[in-house]
Design a protein around this motif. Sequence first.
Motif, mmCIF file in Angstrom:
data_model
loop_
_atom_site.group_PDB
_atom_site.id
_atom_site.type_symbol
_atom_site.label_atom_id
_atom_site.label_comp_id
_atom_site.label_asym_id
_atom_site.label_seq_id
_atom_site.Cartn_x
_atom_site.Cartn_y
_atom_site.Cartn_z
ATOM 1 N N GLY A 120 0.578 -1.510 -0.219
ATOM 2 C CA GLY A 120 0.413 -0.097 -0.174
ATOM 3 C C GLY A 120 0.796 1.422 0.126
ATOM 4 N N ASN A 121 1.994 1.350 0.274
ATOM 5 C CA ASN A 121 2.861 2.349 -0.060
ATOM 6 C C ASN A 121 3.061 3.035 -1.811
ATOM 7 N N GLU A 122 3.442 4.421 -1.406
ATOM 8 C CA GLU A 122 3.262 4.706 -2.279
ATOM 9 C C GLU A 122 5.204 4.794 -3.466
ATOM 10 N N ILE A 123 5.884 4.543 -2.355
ATOM 11 C CA ILE A 123 7.261 3.938 -2.942
ATOM 12 C C ILE A 123 7.390 2.391 -2.774
ATOM 13 N N VAL A 124 7.484 1.115 -3.340
ATOM 14 C CA VAL A 124 7.172 -0.145 -2.492
ATOM 15 C C VAL A 124 8.786 -1.070 -2.617
ATOM 16 N N LEU A 125 9.948 -1.395 -1.957
ATOM 17 C CA LEU A 125 10.534 -1.878 -1.776
ATOM 18 C C LEU A 125 10.437 -3.277 -1.789
ATOM 19 N N ASN A 126 11.381 -3.856 -2.335
ATOM 20 C CA ASN A 126 11.419 -5.254 -2.419
ATOM 21 C C ASN A 126 12.748 -5.600 -1.775
ATOM 22 N N ASP A 127 12.445 -6.019 -0.248
ATOM 23 C CA ASP A 127 13.441 -6.393 0.716
ATOM 24 C C ASP A 127 13.017 -6.714 1.479
ATOM 25 N N GLU A 128 13.915 -7.901 2.216
ATOM 26 C CA GLU A 128 13.684 -8.215 3.063
ATOM 27 C C GLU A 128 13.473 -7.571 4.932
ATOM 28 N N PHE A 129 14.722 -6.838 4.102
ATOM 29 C CA PHE A 129 15.336 -6.070 5.390
ATOM 30 C C PHE A 129 14.272 -4.814 5.946
ATOM 31 N N ALA A 130 13.478 -3.666 4.634
ATOM 32 C CA ALA A 130 12.222 -3.046 4.799
ATOM 33 C C ALA A 130 11.282 -3.983 6.186
ATOM 34 N N GLU A 131 10.757 -2.814 6.251
ATOM 35 C CA GLU A 131 9.847 -2.895 7.175
ATOM 36 C C GLU A 131 8.125 -2.616 6.595
ATOM 37 N N PRO A 132 7.630 -2.551 7.153
ATOM 38 C CA PRO A 132 6.494 -2.470 5.982
ATOM 39 C C PRO A 132 6.048 -0.626 5.501
ATOM 40 N N VAL A 133 6.182 -0.027 6.618
ATOM 41 C CA VAL A 133 6.689 1.470 6.569
ATOM 42 C C VAL A 133 7.572 1.814 7.271
ATOM 43 N N HIS A 134 9.005 1.743 6.351
ATOM 44 C CA HIS A 134 10.026 2.054 6.750
ATOM 45 C C HIS A 134 10.115 3.300 7.140
ATOM 46 N N ALA A 135 9.419 4.064 6.228
ATOM 47 C CA ALA A 135 10.049 5.984 5.919
ATOM 48 C C ALA A 135 8.571 6.955 5.402
ATOM 49 N N VAL A 136 9.414 7.856 5.778
ATOM 50 C CA VAL A 136 8.123 8.654 5.150
ATOM 51 C C VAL A 136 8.605 10.153 4.694
ATOM 52 N N VAL A 137 8.381 10.510 3.032
ATOM 53 C CA VAL A 137 8.907 10.981 2.568
ATOM 54 C C VAL A 137 8.016 12.247 2.945
ATOM 55 N N LYS A 138 7.876 13.785 3.382
ATOM 56 C CA LYS A 138 6.868 14.616 3.844
ATOM 57 C C LYS A 138 7.033 15.946 3.530
ATOM 58 N N LYS A 139 6.070 16.945 2.674
ATOM 59 C CA LYS A 139 5.931 18.443 3.074
ATOM 60 C C LYS A 139 5.469 18.936 4.019
ATOM 61 N N ILE A 140 7.048 20.068 4.647
ATOM 62 C CA ILE A 140 6.291 20.952 5.867
ATOM 63 C C ILE A 140 6.303 22.021 4.726
ATOM 64 N N ALA A 141 5.489 22.999 5.440
ATOM 65 C CA ALA A 141 4.741 23.909 5.020
ATOM 66 C C ALA A 141 4.977 24.823 6.120
ATOM 67 N N GLN A 142 5.430 26.129 5.633
ATOM 68 C CA GLN A 142 5.134 27.239 6.376
ATOM 69 C C GLN A 142 4.868 28.418 6.121
ATOM 70 N N ASP A 143 4.692 29.526 7.182
ATOM 71 C CA ASP A 143 4.649 30.621 6.908
ATOM 72 C C ASP A 143 5.639 31.166 5.710
ATOM 73 N N SER A 144 6.840 31.654 6.513
ATOM 74 C CA SER A 144 7.953 31.414 5.400
ATOM 75 C C SER A 144 9.006 30.557 4.172
ATOM 76 N N GLY A 145 7.748 29.465 4.046
ATOM 77 C CA GLY A 145 7.984 28.861 3.231
ATOM 78 C C GLY A 145 8.148 27.539 3.220
ATOM 79 N N SER A 146 8.260 26.107 2.700
ATOM 80 C CA SER A 146 8.213 24.663 2.497
ATOM 81 C C SER A 146 9.581 24.089 2.448
ATOM 82 N N TYR A 147 9.486 23.250 2.901
ATOM 83 C CA TYR A 147 11.058 22.437 2.556
ATOM 84 C C TYR A 147 9.870 20.935 2.914
#
Length: 221
Positions: A86-113
Motif C-alpha cells: 500500500g506504500n507509494e514507494i514499494v521496496l522489494n527488500d526483506e530488511f525493509a519494514e512495511p512502512v520504513h520511512a516517509v517523505v513529506k512536505k512541511i509547509a510554513q509561513d516563511s516557505g516550505s521544505y
Amino acid sequence: MLGYLIGFGLFVLVALLVMYLSHGSGVWKDVKNKKNKALNSCGPIKNLQNVKIANGPVVCVKCPGEVEYRQIKVVTRSARIGSGNGNEIVLNDEFAEPVHAVVKKIAQDSGSYYELVNMSKYNPVQWFNQDINDYETIGYRRGLKLNGKEVFYIGESKIIVTCPTNNHKPSKTERLVMSAGAENRSDENNDKTQVASAKPAPEPTKRIEPTRVYNCMHKAD
C-alpha cells in the motif's frame, strides 16, 4: 428472558414514536442542519487531499538484486516507503519494514521544505552525511530536512532523493514584455516631466521701492 425482550421492544417502539413525532420539529431541523454543515465541511478537506504537489521531490530506488534505479516522483504531501504494497514507494527488500520511512512536505509561513522521517526501530534509515563523508543513523520518528540531493540506505536498498528546484524561468517573450512595460513607464514619466517643464515660469515679483520724501523748504534768512 421474555420479559427483557418485551421491554426492549417497547423501548424501541417508544424511541421510534418520539423520532416520528419530532421529525417536523425545530429540534430535528437543527440536528439535520448541523449534520449537513459537518458533511459540507468535510468536502473541501477531501478534495484538498486529492490535489497533487507541483514540483515535488524525485526518489530513485535500487533494491537488492536490481541493476538500475527506479525513479518515482512524489506528487502527494507525504509518500510512504517500505515493503508494504500500500506504500507509494514499494521496496522489494526483506530488511525493509512495511512502512520504513516517509517523505513529506512541511509547509510554513516563511516557505516550505521536504523531510525524510525514519519509522523503523530495528533497521533505522542510514543517511550519508557529506560533512563527515560517512553514513549515520536517523533516530526513530526523527526527520531529516532534505537539501539538494541526499543519499540513504533503507534496509539493503539504496535511496537517492533529489529535492525540487525552481523550474519556472522567464522566457524571452516575458523579458521583452517586461522590458517594454518598463520603457513605457519611463516614457510616461518623461512626458510628465516635459509637461511640467512646459508650463510658463511665474514672473518674478517686482520689488516696490518706498517713496522718498525730501524736505525742500529753506530756512528764512
